[in-house]
Design a protein around this motif. Structure first.
Motif, PDB file in Angstrom:
ATOM      1  N   ASP A   5       1.022  -1.199  -0.207  1.00 20.82           N
ATOM      2  CA  ASP A   5      -0.029   0.037   0.144  1.00 20.82           C
ATOM      3  C   ASP A   5       0.897   1.257   0.231  1.00 20.82           C
ATOM      4  N   TYR A   6       1.293   1.108   0.656  1.00 23.57           N
ATOM      5  CA  TYR A   6       2.570   2.313   0.888  1.00 23.57           C
ATOM      6  C   TYR A   6       3.581   2.366  -0.256  1.00 23.57           C
ATOM      7  N   LYS A   7       4.215   1.271  -0.919  1.00 21.89           N
ATOM      8  CA  LYS A   7       5.430   1.412  -1.652  1.00 21.89           C
ATOM      9  C   LYS A   7       5.352   2.562  -2.802  1.00 21.89           C
ATOM     10  N   ALA A  14       2.580   8.405   4.486  1.00 17.94           N
ATOM     11  CA  ALA A  14       2.775   7.430   4.592  1.00 17.94           C
ATOM     12  C   ALA A  14       1.899   6.751   6.223  1.00 17.94           C
ATOM     13  N   VAL A  15       2.524   7.684   7.256  1.00 15.67           N
ATOM     14  CA  VAL A  15       1.521   7.109   8.790  1.00 15.67           C
ATOM     15  C   VAL A  15       0.985   7.905   8.772  1.00 15.67           C
ATOM     16  N   GLU A  20      -4.475   7.620   9.716  1.00 16.35           N
ATOM     17  CA  GLU A  20      -6.406   7.815   9.446  1.00 16.35           C
ATOM     18  C   GLU A  20      -7.209   6.933   8.907  1.00 16.35           C
ATOM     19  N   ARG A  21      -6.543   5.806   8.357  1.00 14.16           N
ATOM     20  CA  ARG A  21      -7.330   4.314   8.178  1.00 14.16           C
ATOM     21  C   ARG A  21      -7.446   3.666   9.113  1.00 14.16           C
ATOM     22  N   ASN A  24     -10.746   5.439  10.919  1.00 12.71           N
ATOM     23  CA  ASN A  24     -11.535   5.284  10.103  1.00 12.71           C
ATOM     24  C   ASN A  24     -12.384   3.423  10.977  1.00 12.71           C
ATOM     25  N   TYR A  25     -11.331   3.189  10.819  1.00 13.92           N
ATOM     26  CA  TYR A  25     -11.955   1.293  11.320  1.00 13.92           C
ATOM     27  C   TYR A  25     -12.293   1.348  13.280  1.00 13.92           C
ATOM     28  N   MET A  26     -11.440   2.519  13.574  1.00 13.61           N
ATOM     29  CA  MET A  26     -12.219   2.865  15.409  1.00 13.61           C
ATOM     30  C   MET A  26     -12.747   3.398  15.503  1.00 13.61           C
ATOM     31  N   ASP A  27     -13.206   4.167  14.164  1.00 11.18           N
ATOM     32  CA  ASP A  27     -15.155   4.134  14.433  1.00 11.18           C
ATOM     33  C   ASP A  27     -15.685   3.729  14.142  1.00 11.18           C
ATOM     34  N   ILE A  28     -15.798   2.581  13.035  1.00 13.36           N
ATOM     35  CA  ILE A  28     -16.727   1.199  13.336  1.00 13.36           C
ATOM     36  C   ILE A  28     -16.967   0.433  13.709  1.00 13.36           C
TER      37      ILE A  28
END
Length: 119
Positions: A5-7, A14-15, A20-21, A24-28
């Motif tokens: 994903d961060y190549k 990247a950080v 942010e990802r 987003n996971y923690m929100d749901i």
């Protein structure tokens, strides 16, 4: 970075994207509840919460999970191919594989040899 994903992405970007990802996971994210059945929780690679695990195979899955290394790696879980007992709705026992079960075993072996073995 260790993920595709961060190549070729700036490390700071990247950080930022990863955080942010994660947000987003923690929100749901909804934590599994005890009344939802058996589960194994792995917290920070160090703490394990094991709930309502009974039986030989579930215990083996717990043992396997608790002995995973924390370095990124792929592992594969698969069920056996269809058994003769499966074809008649019987659970348990030690029957042989059906024609479909044998085909599954052959294809799984081929995949493991050609794909997994090459990694």
């Amino acid at each position: 970075s260790c993920t595709p994903d961060y190549k070729d992405v700036d490390p700071e970007e990247a950080v930022k994207d990863f955080m942010e990802r994660r947000k987003n996971y923690m929100d749901i994210y909804k934590e599994v509840e005890d009344d939802e059945g058996s589960y194994v929780k792995v917290l920070n690679y160090r703490k394990f919460v094991i709930h309502n695990i009974r039986g030989y195979l579930p215990s083996k899955v717990v043992h396997f999970t608790m002995n995973l290394h924390t370095m990124p790696r792929t592992f594969y879980l698969t069920r056996h191919g269809q058994s003769e007992y499966n074809t008649v709705g019987k659970i348990g026992g030690d029957s042989g594989l059906s024609k479909n079960g044998l085909e599954y075993a052959k294809r799984l072996a081929k995949y493991a040899n050609e794909v997994i073995g090459k990694k």
